[in-house]
Design a protein around this motif. Structure first.
Motif, PDB file in Angstrom:
ATOM      1  N   THR A  95     -17.993  24.116 -73.617  1.00 33.88           N
ATOM      2  CA  THR A  95     -17.547  25.447 -73.808  1.00 33.88           C
ATOM      3  C   THR A  95     -16.277  25.530 -74.320  1.00 33.88           C
ATOM      4  O   THR A  95     -15.820  26.531 -75.125  1.00 33.88           O
ATOM      5  CB  THR A  95     -17.637  26.149 -72.259  1.00 33.88           C
ATOM      6  N   ARG A 121     -20.031  24.782 -79.995  1.00 30.56           N
ATOM      7  CA  ARG A 121     -18.971  25.734 -80.534  1.00 30.56           C
ATOM      8  C   ARG A 121     -18.446  25.658 -81.920  1.00 30.56           C
ATOM      9  O   ARG A 121     -17.628  24.387 -82.250  1.00 30.56           O
ATOM     10  CB  ARG A 121     -17.913  25.329 -79.354  1.00 30.56           C
ATOM     11  N   TYR A 141     -13.551  30.884 -70.997  1.00 30.67           N
ATOM     12  CA  TYR A 141     -13.106  29.484 -70.789  1.00 30.67           C
ATOM     13  C   TYR A 141     -11.519  29.623 -71.162  1.00 30.67           C
ATOM     14  O   TYR A 141     -11.060  28.375 -71.243  1.00 30.67           O
ATOM     15  CB  TYR A 141     -14.024  28.681 -72.003  1.00 30.67           C
ATOM     16  N   TYR A 152     -20.604  30.314 -80.401  1.00 33.19           N
ATOM     17  CA  TYR A 152     -21.409  29.436 -79.996  1.00 33.19           C
ATOM     18  C   TYR A 152     -22.994  29.504 -80.882  1.00 33.19           C
ATOM     19  O   TYR A 152     -23.328  30.600 -80.832  1.00 33.19           O
ATOM     20  CB  TYR A 152     -21.899  29.623 -78.442  1.00 33.19           C
TER      21      TYR A 152
END
Ligand code: HEC
Ligand code: HEC
Length: 407
Positions: A95, A121, A141, A152
């Protein structure tokens, strides 16, 4: 015939309300296949480690998953390797590149989006000279910045590339050679650009591939009295007629699944509805084949980027960042999970536009759309039905799905 009904139960999650994508069992639908027009060459650099993190192109473009990857296959790789398989690298598998991946439990968290949706990502900046700014970032994040948005995205299949009129979801790569170079530097974390002696063979190899669904669990061989499957695709001319002409001969078949597939093809080409507000395409009455018009392939015959609203703030899951984008000239704002084409062109008007992808071998590579937000093809059809007010009856929806599963 004992399998009747099994194909109807796939994909029961509503992507708008369920964070974890539940994947249908692709084997229930049938199997896909690839034709290697210049031979299968396991020594091609496509299958070699070219960078510093042990990945190959095939880490994310696997023949068994229609040259993409699926959450089911990724979960199996995670379990078999305790999350250490090279596909699990923080650079773009996690992430955030700063994610902790030092323990098994930490890796489950770090790779949660990859494991549930099969998305990587992609880090991209707002381009210089853009007519917009990213004025706010809500990133769960804590990593994304205007210098590197976290986006993403699903791996587009590295096959059927003869029909691709533009590369990447946002059209940012001009050629397959530049794409292979950037993939080696980025995904594979190479220290320097690969030599022409590496890039040339990769491009030749991936350009030689044709992939499609080959056998349907109930309809059988998709080339039996029809022109489904990868062999016919390999010789498909890129000319008229538009839309799909694979299964017309099955309209009067004794096999109910074959009739359903043929009817689904008719719906795809012929069911008319109002296409409104799909930025990138003028409002018009049209069909699925208006955008997916490349004959028997489903990409668009020219580079076409359309905003279907997939990245709209209203569909956002809290597990992905949300960006507020402001047009510099007049302060107009919009919120999106992925600006798409706008990050290539620098134009506010292009926010949320993504390329019209090819539609072959779909059953091998769920989930769907650039962000993997549609778990199954049923979800895709339901989304279109709502988005464009098509009002497909439940039997028509099932037949359209049967057709998509036979591509
Ligand atoms: C870590 C996973 C990963 C690796 C490794 C990887 N790719 Fe990809 N690939 C992706 C993703 C994700 C996309 C879509 C990204 C986007 O559109 O922004 C993509 C897109 C592509 C496309 C675009 C297809 C189209 O229709 O536009 C091609 C071609 C491709 N990759 C080839 C390669 C090659 C060749 C290599 C090895 C040099 C490679 N990839 C390595 C994840 C990967
Ligand atoms: C207005 C243009 C347009 C129309 C009409 C349209 N599509 Fe699409 N289609 C797209 C675009 C653009 C995408 C990619 C969107 C994204 O991921 O953000 C897409 C994606 C898809 C995908 C997912 C492919 C993948 O690899 O993830 C499927 C399946 C699909 N469309 C089927 C259909 C069907 C069935 C219809 C008719 C009900 C239809 N499309 C009508 C433009 C269109």
């Amino acid at each position: 015939m004992g399998m009747l009904g099994m194909v109807l139960v796939v994909g029961c999650t509503d992507p708008e309300h369920d964070a974890d994508v539940v994947e249908p069992d692709a084997a229930v639908v049938g199997t896909g296949d690839t034709v290697f027009t210049t031979g299968q060459d396991p020594t091609n650099p496509f299958f070699q480690v070219l960078g510093t993190n042990d990945r190959t192109c095939a880490s994310c473009h696997d023949v068994a998953s229609g040259w993409s990857v699926t959450p089911a296959a990724l979960q199996a790789r995670f379990d078999a390797s305790s999350g250490l398989d090279p596909v699990f690298r923080t650079v773009d598998g996690a992430t955030s590149p700063a994610a902790d991946d030092t323990s098994l439990a930490a890796r489950r968290t770090a790779y949660a989006l990859l494991l549930s949706r099969g998305v990587f990502r992609i880090g991209l900046p707002v381009p210089d000279g853009a007519d917009f700014a990213v004025s706010a970032i809500d990133d769960p994040y804590g990593y994304a910045s205007v210098d590197e948005l976290s986006l993403y995205r699903r791996p587009l299949p590295s096959t059927n590339l003869r029909f691709a009129r533009t590369l990447m979801w946002d059209g940012r790569e001009p050629t397959l050679a530049s794409q292979a170079t950037d993939a080696t530097l980025g995904h594979a974390q190479a220290m320097r650009a690969p030599a022409e002696a590496i890039v040339g063979p990769i491009v030749a190899f991936e350009s030689s591939l044709y992939t499609a669904q080959a056998v349907d669990a109930e309809a059988g061989d998709l080339a039996d009295g029809a022109t489904g499957g990868p062999a016919a695709l390999a010789t498909q001319p890129a000319t008229v007629p538009r839309g799909f002409t694979l299964y017309g001969t099955w309209a009067t078949s004794d096999n109910a699944r074959r009739r359903a597939i043929a009817h689904g093809e008719q719906l795809f080409n012929g069911r008319r509805f109002q296409i409104r507000g799909a930025i990138g395409l003028p409002d018009q009455e049209g069909t699925c084949a208006t955008c997916h018009d490349a004959p028997n392939v489903g990409a668009h015959t020219t580079p076409l980027f359309v905003n279907l609203g997939i990245a709209d703030a209203a569909r956002r899951q809290p597990t992905v960042p949300l960006y507020t984008v402001t047009q510099l000239a007049d302060g107009r704002t919009t919120r999106t999970t992925d600006p798409g084409l706008a990050l290539t062109t620098g134009k506010f008007a292009d926010v949320g536009r993504f390329k019209v992808p090819t539609l072959r071998g779909l059953a091998m590579r769920p989930p769907y759309f650039h962000d993997g937000s549609a778990a199954a093809l049923d979800d895709v059809v339901r989304l279109y039905d709502r988005r464009f007010g098509i009002r497909l009856s439940p039997p028509d929806q099932r037949d359209l799905v049967a057709f998509l599963q036979a591509l």
